[in-house]
Motif scaffolding. Structure first.
Motif, PDB file in Angstrom:
ATOM      1  N   ASN A   1       0.809  -1.206   0.000  1.00 11.29           N
ATOM      2  CA  ASN A   1       0.000   0.000   0.000  1.00 11.29           C
ATOM      3  C   ASN A   1       0.850   1.267   0.000  1.00 11.29           C
ATOM      4  O   ASN A   1       1.960   1.289   0.527  1.00 11.29           O
ATOM      5  CB  ASN A   1      -0.909   0.015   1.225  1.00 11.29           C
ATOM      6  N   CYS A   2       0.293   2.317  -0.572  1.00 11.31           N
ATOM      7  CA  CYS A   2       0.969   3.605  -0.659  1.00 11.31           C
ATOM      8  C   CYS A   2      -0.061   4.701  -0.421  1.00 11.31           C
ATOM      9  O   CYS A   2      -1.075   4.754  -1.127  1.00 11.31           O
ATOM     10  CB  CYS A   2       1.613   3.756  -2.035  1.00 11.31           C
ATOM     11  N   SER A   3       0.201   5.552   0.553  1.00 10.53           N
ATOM     12  CA  SER A   3      -0.665   6.698   0.821  1.00 10.53           C
ATOM     13  C   SER A   3       0.146   7.975   0.669  1.00 10.53           C
ATOM     14  O   SER A   3       1.328   8.004   1.006  1.00 10.53           O
ATOM     15  CB  SER A   3      -1.231   6.619   2.248  1.00 10.53           C
ATOM     16  N   TYR A   4      -0.482   9.001   0.168  1.00 10.51           N
ATOM     17  CA  TYR A   4       0.240  10.237  -0.054  1.00 10.51           C
ATOM     18  C   TYR A   4      -0.618  11.424   0.352  1.00 10.51           C
ATOM     19  O   TYR A   4      -1.830  11.307   0.502  1.00 10.51           O
ATOM     20  CB  TYR A   4       0.705  10.345  -1.513  1.00 10.51           C
ATOM     21  N   SER A   5       0.043  12.563   0.515  1.00 13.44           N
ATOM     22  CA  SER A   5      -0.659  13.701   1.109  1.00 13.44           C
ATOM     23  C   SER A   5      -0.614  14.960   0.237  1.00 13.44           C
ATOM     24  O   SER A   5      -1.115  16.008   0.641  1.00 13.44           O
ATOM     25  CB  SER A   5      -0.054  14.024   2.475  1.00 13.44           C
ATOM     26  N   VAL A   6      -0.038  14.848  -0.961  1.00 16.98           N
ATOM     27  CA  VAL A   6       0.082  16.023  -1.825  1.00 16.98           C
ATOM     28  C   VAL A   6      -0.558  15.745  -3.170  1.00 16.98           C
ATOM     29  O   VAL A   6      -0.818  14.590  -3.521  1.00 16.98           O
ATOM     30  CB  VAL A   6       1.563  16.414  -2.016  1.00 16.98           C
ATOM     31  N   GLY A   7      -0.822  16.819  -3.902  1.00 15.01           N
ATOM     32  CA  GLY A   7      -1.328  16.647  -5.253  1.00 15.01           C
ATOM     33  C   GLY A   7      -0.245  16.113  -6.163  1.00 15.01           C
ATOM     34  O   GLY A   7       0.932  16.425  -6.002  1.00 15.01           O
ATOM     35  N   ILE A   8      -0.635  15.267  -7.093  1.00 15.65           N
ATOM     36  CA  ILE A   8       0.353  14.649  -7.967  1.00 15.65           C
ATOM     37  C   ILE A   8      -0.126  14.670  -9.408  1.00 15.65           C
ATOM     38  O   ILE A   8      -1.319  14.783  -9.671  1.00 15.65           O
ATOM     39  CB  ILE A   8       0.660  13.192  -7.550  1.00 15.65           C
TER      40      ILE A   8
ATOM     41  N   ALA B   1       6.381   6.062  -5.825  1.00  8.98           N
ATOM     42  CA  ALA B   1       6.967   7.395  -5.981  1.00  8.98           C
ATOM     43  C   ALA B   1       5.933   8.335  -6.595  1.00  8.98           C
ATOM     44  O   ALA B   1       5.190   7.954  -7.506  1.00  8.98           O
ATOM     45  CB  ALA B   1       8.215   7.334  -6.859  1.00  8.98           C
ATOM     46  N   LEU B   2       5.904   9.551  -6.088  1.00  9.73           N
ATOM     47  CA  LEU B   2       4.950  10.539  -6.574  1.00  9.73           C
ATOM     48  C   LEU B   2       5.590  11.347  -7.692  1.00  9.73           C
ATOM     49  O   LEU B   2       6.723  11.818  -7.548  1.00  9.73           O
ATOM     50  CB  LEU B   2       4.542  11.485  -5.446  1.00  9.73           C
ATOM     51  N   GLY B   3       4.895  11.511  -8.779  1.00 12.15           N
ATOM     52  CA  GLY B   3       5.419  12.266  -9.905  1.00 12.15           C
ATOM     53  C   GLY B   3       4.926  13.700  -9.884  1.00 12.15           C
ATOM     54  O   GLY B   3       3.722  13.929  -9.810  1.00 12.15           O
ATOM     55  N   SER B   4       5.867  14.622  -9.937  1.00  2.00           N
ATOM     56  CA  SER B   4       5.520  16.027 -10.152  1.00  2.00           C
ATOM     57  C   SER B   4       6.101  16.395 -11.508  1.00  2.00           C
ATOM     58  O   SER B   4       6.481  15.522 -12.275  1.00  2.00           O
ATOM     59  CB  SER B   4       6.083  16.897  -9.039  1.00  2.00           C
TER      60      SER B   4
ATOM     61  N   GLU C   1      -8.989   9.397  -2.337  1.00  2.00           N
ATOM     62  CA  GLU C   1      -8.461   8.949  -1.040  1.00  2.00           C
ATOM     63  C   GLU C   1      -6.950   9.067  -0.972  1.00  2.00           C
ATOM     64  O   GLU C   1      -6.352   8.753   0.065  1.00  2.00           O
ATOM     65  CB  GLU C   1      -8.903   7.509  -0.781  1.00  2.00           C
ATOM     66  N   LYS C   2      -6.311   9.462  -2.060  1.00  2.00           N
ATOM     67  CA  LYS C   2      -4.846   9.579  -2.114  1.00  2.00           C
ATOM     68  C   LYS C   2      -4.200   8.255  -1.670  1.00  2.00           C
ATOM     69  O   LYS C   2      -3.362   8.206  -0.752  1.00  2.00           O
ATOM     70  CB  LYS C   2      -4.357  10.747  -1.263  1.00  2.00           C
ATOM     71  N   HIS C   3      -4.569   7.209  -2.342  1.00  3.07           N
ATOM     72  CA  HIS C   3      -4.094   5.879  -1.965  1.00  3.07           C
ATOM     73  C   HIS C   3      -3.916   5.018  -3.216  1.00  3.07           C
ATOM     74  O   HIS C   3      -4.717   5.089  -4.156  1.00  3.07           O
ATOM     75  CB  HIS C   3      -5.101   5.213  -1.019  1.00  3.07           C
ATOM     76  N   SER C   4      -2.845   4.242  -3.198  1.00  2.00           N
ATOM     77  CA  SER C   4      -2.583   3.313  -4.294  1.00  2.00           C
ATOM     78  C   SER C   4      -2.157   1.975  -3.717  1.00  2.00           C
ATOM     79  O   SER C   4      -1.590   1.912  -2.615  1.00  2.00           O
ATOM     80  CB  SER C   4      -1.480   3.859  -5.196  1.00  2.00           C
ATOM     81  N   SER C   5      -2.440   0.916  -4.441  1.00  6.13           N
ATOM     82  CA  SER C   5      -2.012  -0.413  -4.042  1.00  6.13           C
ATOM     83  C   SER C   5      -1.350  -1.115  -5.213  1.00  6.13           C
ATOM     84  O   SER C   5      -1.726  -0.909  -6.373  1.00  6.13           O
ATOM     85  CB  SER C   5      -3.196  -1.263  -3.558  1.00  6.13           C
ATOM     86  N   LEU C   6      -0.361  -1.931  -4.880  1.00  6.35           N
ATOM     87  CA  LEU C   6       0.283  -2.817  -5.847  1.00  6.35           C
ATOM     88  C   LEU C   6       0.000  -4.242  -5.396  1.00  6.35           C
ATOM     89  O   LEU C   6       0.248  -4.584  -4.234  1.00  6.35           O
ATOM     90  CB  LEU C   6       1.790  -2.569  -5.894  1.00  6.35           C
ATOM     91  N   HIS C   7      -0.541  -5.032  -6.291  1.00  8.28           N
ATOM     92  CA  HIS C   7      -0.843  -6.430  -5.989  1.00  8.28           C
ATOM     93  C   HIS C   7       0.006  -7.333  -6.868  1.00  8.28           C
ATOM     94  O   HIS C   7       0.234  -7.032  -8.047  1.00  8.28           O
ATOM     95  CB  HIS C   7      -2.327  -6.734  -6.260  1.00  8.28           C
ATOM     96  N   ILE C   8       0.430  -8.429  -6.285  1.00  6.53           N
ATOM     97  CA  ILE C   8       1.117  -9.479  -7.036  1.00  6.53           C
ATOM     98  C   ILE C   8       0.328 -10.765  -6.835  1.00  6.53           C
ATOM     99  O   ILE C   8       0.133 -11.214  -5.695  1.00  6.53           O
ATOM    100  CB  ILE C   8       2.570  -9.673  -6.550  1.00  6.53           C
ATOM    101  N   THR C   9      -0.129 -11.336  -7.920  1.00  2.00           N
ATOM    102  CA  THR C   9      -0.841 -12.615  -7.834  1.00  2.00           C
ATOM    103  C   THR C   9       0.136 -13.763  -8.069  1.00  2.00           C
ATOM    104  O   THR C   9       1.144 -13.596  -8.771  1.00  2.00           O
ATOM    105  CB  THR C   9      -1.969 -12.687  -8.870  1.00  2.00           C
ATOM    106  N   ALA C  10      -0.146 -14.897  -7.450  1.00  3.61           N
ATOM    107  CA  ALA C  10       0.683 -16.099  -7.610  1.00  3.61           C
ATOM    108  C   ALA C  10       2.162 -15.756  -7.443  1.00  3.61           C
ATOM    109  O   ALA C  10       2.979 -15.994  -8.350  1.00  3.61           O
ATOM    110  CB  ALA C  10       0.420 -16.755  -8.961  1.00  3.61           C
TER     111      ALA C  10
END
Lengths: 114, 107
Positions: B22-29, B88-91, B67-76
């Protein structure tokens, strides 16, 4: 051949020496970056370039200089190397228009200053 | 407070398990990036997201802008997935790096 090629891969140099790290790319991207990574830490931006005539300092540019010789080439120089510049250095490119992946990184140059 | 926070910091799992980072961030991107750093140091960009969901093979990335939230999932999951995964947040000109999640997949 790799999309982004860094040379050398490893280098040991003495304090006070001038050293150049080279980066070339075949992605055709206008934007190129130099990052530094210290053990256990994230990457920090040293310099970035949006085109051959546009070069900008990043957050940790002191002690470094760069040259954008062509769209495909972006070199990083340490004018007088010091031990706390020992780190892993990455060159990266990105496409202004955006892609599925965003950034392409070189394999890194592991620099040790003794 | 850091602008980008990842969890967990470390994750050990058995081969075949479903993995979520999980990744949570607090700024605009402008975009959010997921990258993978191999034990040897090489960095590979996995995804660049500005909305919704993307899938490449066994990897899935989602982002919720509100919600300023991203997830990375890996299956199998597989032992070759063992690496550090970085949000990483891109500006406009730089990436703001998360601390990374060290993933170990045991056979």
């Amino acid at each position: 051949d790799a999309d982004v090629t860094q040379t050398p891969r490893n280098r040991i140099t003495k304090t006070g020496k001038r050293i150049m790290l080279e980066c070339s790319q075949t992605k055709g991207h206008d934007r190129m970056y130099w990052y530094r990574q210290d053990p256990g830490l994230g990457l920090r931006l040293i310099y970035y370039s949006f085109d051959v005539k546009d070069i900008n300092k990043g957050e940790i540019s002191d002690g470094y200089s760069v040259s954008r010789q062509a769209q495909a080439k972006f070199s990083l120089s340490l004018e007088s190397a010091i031990p706390n510049q020992t780190a892993l250095y990455f060159c990266a490119t990105s496409d202004e228009s955006g892609t599925d992946y965003g950034y392409t990184f070189g394999s890194g140059t592991r620099l040790t200053v003794v | 407070k850091n602008e980008v926070e990842q969890s967990p910091q470390n994750l050990t799992a058995q081969e075949g398990e479903f993995i979520t980072i999980n990744c949570s961030y607090s700024v605009g991107i402008s975009a959010l990036h997921w990258l993978q750093q191999h034990p040897g140091g090489g960095i590979v960009s996995l995804f660049m997201l500005s909305s919704g969901k993307k899938k490449h093979g066994r990897l899935i990335a989602t982002i919720n802008i509100q919600e300023k939230h991203s997830s990375l999932h890996i299956t199998a999951s597989h032992p070759r997935d063992s690496a550090v995964y970085i949000c990483a947040l891109g500006s406009n000109y730089q990436l703001i790096w998360g601390a990374g999640t060290k993933l170990i997949i045991k056979p």
